[in-house]
Design a protein around this motif. Structure first.
Motif, PDB file in Angstrom:
ATOM      1  N   HIS A 172       6.168   4.146  -7.922  1.00 51.56           N
ATOM      2  CA  HIS A 172       5.559   3.740  -9.188  1.00 51.56           C
ATOM      3  C   HIS A 172       4.587   2.584  -8.995  1.00 51.56           C
ATOM      4  CE1 HIS A 172       8.119   6.563 -11.004  1.00 51.56           C
ATOM      5  NE2 HIS A 172       9.211   5.810 -11.159  1.00 51.56           N
ATOM      6  N   ALA A 173       4.948   1.633  -8.140  1.00 49.61           N
ATOM      7  CA  ALA A 173       4.061   0.493  -7.879  1.00 49.61           C
ATOM      8  C   ALA A 173       2.760   0.958  -7.233  1.00 49.61           C
ATOM      9  CB  ALA A 173       4.764  -0.506  -6.980  1.00 49.61           C
ATOM     10  N   ALA A 174       2.852   1.929  -6.338  1.00 50.97           N
ATOM     11  CA  ALA A 174       1.641   2.462  -5.700  1.00 50.97           C
ATOM     12  C   ALA A 174       0.762   3.180  -6.711  1.00 50.97           C
ATOM     13  CB  ALA A 174       2.037   3.414  -4.570  1.00 50.97           C
ATOM     14  N   ARG A 175       1.376   3.892  -7.648  1.00 53.42           N
ATOM     15  CA  ARG A 175       0.594   4.576  -8.686  1.00 53.42           C
ATOM     16  C   ARG A 175      -0.088   3.575  -9.615  1.00 53.42           C
ATOM     17  NH1 ARG A 175       5.380   8.938  -9.847  1.00 53.42           N
ATOM     18  NH2 ARG A 175       4.848  10.404  -8.140  1.00 53.42           N
ATOM     19  N   ASP A 177      -1.172   0.756  -8.754  1.00 56.38           N
ATOM     20  CA  ASP A 177      -2.299   0.198  -8.004  1.00 56.38           C
ATOM     21  C   ASP A 177      -3.466   1.166  -7.916  1.00 56.38           C
ATOM     22  OD1 ASP A 177      -1.015  -2.165  -7.576  1.00 56.38           O
ATOM     23  OD2 ASP A 177      -0.217  -1.611  -5.606  1.00 56.38           O
ATOM     24  N   GLY A 178      -3.315   2.363  -8.493  1.00 59.49           N
ATOM     25  CA  GLY A 178      -4.409   3.326  -8.512  1.00 59.49           C
ATOM     26  C   GLY A 178      -4.435   4.298  -7.360  1.00 59.49           C
ATOM     27  N   MET A 179      -3.369   4.358  -6.585  1.00 54.55           N
ATOM     28  CA  MET A 179      -3.334   5.300  -5.464  1.00 54.55           C
ATOM     29  C   MET A 179      -3.146   6.725  -5.960  1.00 54.55           C
ATOM     30  SD  MET A 179      -1.135   3.666  -2.339  1.00 54.55           S
ATOM     31  CE  MET A 179      -1.564   2.109  -1.589  1.00 54.55           C
ATOM     32  N   SER A 180      -3.820   7.648  -5.315  1.00 57.11           N
ATOM     33  CA  SER A 180      -3.585   9.063  -5.580  1.00 57.11           C
ATOM     34  C   SER A 180      -2.311   9.492  -4.875  1.00 57.11           C
ATOM     35  CB  SER A 180      -4.766   9.894  -5.082  1.00 57.11           C
ATOM     36  OG  SER A 180      -4.891   9.774  -3.664  1.00 57.11           O
ATOM     37  N   GLU A 181      -1.829  10.697  -5.183  1.00 56.28           N
ATOM     38  CA  GLU A 181      -0.614  11.182  -4.534  1.00 56.28           C
ATOM     39  C   GLU A 181      -0.824  11.333  -3.029  1.00 56.28           C
ATOM     40  OE1 GLU A 181       2.205  11.360  -5.993  1.00 56.28           O
ATOM     41  OE2 GLU A 181       1.411  10.929  -7.983  1.00 56.28           O
ATOM     42  N   LEU A 182      -2.021  11.774  -2.639  1.00 56.81           N
ATOM     43  CA  LEU A 182      -2.316  11.888  -1.209  1.00 56.81           C
ATOM     44  C   LEU A 182      -2.343  10.519  -0.546  1.00 56.81           C
ATOM     45  CD1 LEU A 182      -3.028  13.797   1.104  1.00 56.81           C
ATOM     46  CD2 LEU A 182      -5.448  13.530   0.491  1.00 56.81           C
ATOM     47  N   GLY A 183      -2.875   9.528  -1.255  1.00 60.41           N
ATOM     48  CA  GLY A 183      -2.869   8.173  -0.715  1.00 60.41           C
ATOM     49  C   GLY A 183      -1.470   7.608  -0.594  1.00 60.41           C
ATOM     50  N   ILE A 184      -0.606   7.933  -1.562  1.00 60.06           N
ATOM     51  CA  ILE A 184       0.791   7.478  -1.489  1.00 60.06           C
ATOM     52  C   ILE A 184       1.476   8.072  -0.269  1.00 60.06           C
ATOM     53  CG2 ILE A 184       3.032   7.612  -2.630  1.00 60.06           C
ATOM     54  CD1 ILE A 184       1.557   7.473  -5.301  1.00 60.06           C
ATOM     55  N   VAL A 185       1.222   9.355  -0.013  1.00 64.60           N
ATOM     56  CA  VAL A 185       1.839  10.016   1.139  1.00 64.60           C
ATOM     57  C   VAL A 185       1.380   9.366   2.435  1.00 64.60           C
ATOM     58  CG1 VAL A 185       1.954  12.162   2.439  1.00 64.60           C
ATOM     59  CG2 VAL A 185       2.179  12.203  -0.037  1.00 64.60           C
ATOM     60  N   SER A 186       0.077   9.133   2.571  1.00 61.72           N
ATOM     61  CA  SER A 186      -0.469   8.630   3.832  1.00 61.72           C
ATOM     62  C   SER A 186      -0.245   7.136   4.042  1.00 61.72           C
ATOM     63  CB  SER A 186      -1.967   8.939   3.909  1.00 61.72           C
ATOM     64  OG  SER A 186      -2.663   8.312   2.851  1.00 61.72           O
ATOM     65  N   ARG A 187      -0.222   6.354   2.955  1.00 62.09           N
ATOM     66  CA  ARG A 187      -0.161   4.900   3.096  1.00 62.09           C
ATOM     67  C   ARG A 187       1.192   4.296   2.739  1.00 62.09           C
ATOM     68  NH1 ARG A 187      -5.335   2.551   0.041  1.00 62.09           N
ATOM     69  NH2 ARG A 187      -4.450   0.634   0.934  1.00 62.09           N
ATOM     70  N   VAL A 188       2.039   5.040   2.054  1.00 60.10           N
ATOM     71  CA  VAL A 188       3.353   4.516   1.659  1.00 60.10           C
ATOM     72  C   VAL A 188       4.480   5.320   2.298  1.00 60.10           C
ATOM     73  CG1 VAL A 188       4.897   4.021  -0.275  1.00 60.10           C
ATOM     74  CG2 VAL A 188       2.426   3.650  -0.525  1.00 60.10           C
ATOM     75  N   ILE A 189       4.428   6.642   2.143  1.00 60.91           N
ATOM     76  CA  ILE A 189       5.525   7.485   2.611  1.00 60.91           C
ATOM     77  C   ILE A 189       5.582   7.547   4.131  1.00 60.91           C
ATOM     78  CG2 ILE A 189       6.457   9.819   2.611  1.00 60.91           C
ATOM     79  CD1 ILE A 189       6.834   8.359  -0.013  1.00 60.91           C
ATOM     80  N   VAL A 190       4.449   7.886   4.757  1.00 67.42           N
ATOM     81  CA  VAL A 190       4.441   8.075   6.213  1.00 67.42           C
ATOM     82  C   VAL A 190       4.840   6.805   6.972  1.00 67.42           C
ATOM     83  CG1 VAL A 190       2.985   8.618   8.211  1.00 67.42           C
ATOM     84  CG2 VAL A 190       2.803   9.988   6.124  1.00 67.42           C
TER      85      VAL A 190
END
Length: 279
Positions: A172-175, A177-190
């Motif tokens: 939720h915090a990443a969203r 900040d304006g991150m897309s779902e692909l950005g969340i996967v690459s910059r938060v999840i991975v």
């Protein structure tokens, strides 16, 4: 004092059981190392002895390196395992993230399909896959070795369990900040999924490094042979199998797996432990 002696006895029993399990697990490797140093006469003698009568390690390892192109086998094994692992991770992580953190109607159906996919072995699909690759003229190449395994339902299931344990507040915090779902996967999840990735890497590399069934079907050229397929060159129907050289070659192709596991042991245990947690 009585409690302390009971604890000591229980600890000794546990250590004895662990030692017995270690001996049973290591027995094949002990016999492999022993046979790699024996001549044919020592191997087929009636007496069971782990120490060779005459040490033939140099002769057997030299014969193993001369009989097959060991460098080519190891390189093919590395390329095939690396390509399979990369494609599996690229597919599995977004799929697992969507099923674990996104809300949509087909989520439960996809989970059922993943579990059903775990029940389908490669043997059941080998014939249609072979016909398809043959019609496309893709046999005897890396494509035939890699393509059937690029999607791993086991990887999806493993990452799904790991992502469920990750806090939703992080997503939720990443969203916000304006991150897309692909950005969340690459910059938060991975970046937070390396323990699970390492754990799956061990499973994937060991399974495909040791796989003989599929390479035996699609590969007939020595230049694309994988390590287990290369060991088939030590079989001789007329002269008999050269077990000493075969065991020496087996040690050579086993060493990379042992080294990889020892290097990734801590991450592997961490990843397996964390995939069992529920968020």
């Amino acid at each position: 004092m009585k409690t302390r002696s009971r604890f000591t006895l229980g600890r000794l029993i546990r250590l004895a059981l662990l030692l017995l399990g270690a001996v049973v697990f290591l027995a094949p490797y002990i016999f492999m190392i022993s046979a790699a140093g024996k001549s044919q006469d020592d191997i087929f003698t009636a007496a069971l002895s782990l120490i060779p009568t005459h040490f033939f390690y140099v002769q057997n390892f030299t014969k193993a390196l001369d009989k097959v192109a060991m460098g080519t086998l190891l390189w093919n094994g590395f390329v095939v395992c690396a390509l399979i692992f990369v494609f599996q991770v690229l597919v599995a992580i977004p799929c697992a993230y969507a099923m674990a953190k996104l809300k949509f109607r087909a989520a439960r159906l996809m989970m059922v399909l993943v579990l059903l996919g775990l029940l389908v072995p490669i043997h059941a699909t080998a014939l249609p896959l072979y016909v398809a690759f043959d019609s496309l003229a893709l046999l005897n190449g890396y494509t035939a070795l890699v393509a059937p395994f690029t999607i791993s339902v086991f990887a999806i299931f493993l990452f799904l369990q790991f992502f469920r344990a990750m806090p939703d507040d992080l997503i939720h915090a990443a969203r916000l900040d304006g991150m897309s779902e692909l950005g969340i996967v690459s910059r938060v999840i991975v970046p937070n999924a390396w323990p699970a990735v390492t754990a799956f890497a061990i499973f994937s590399v060991v399974a495909h490094w040791n796989d003989l069934f599929w390479p035996l079907i699609v590969i007939s050229k020595p230049g694309y042979a994988t390590p287990p397929l290369g060991l088939m060159n030590f079989r001789a129907a007329e002269a008999g199998d050269d077990y000493g050289a075969l065991m020496a070659a087996t040690i050579i192709i086993t060493i990379p797996l042992v080294a990889a596991f020892l290097l990734a042991q801590k991450r592997f245990v961490e990843g397996i432990t964390m995939t069992g947690l529920k968020g």
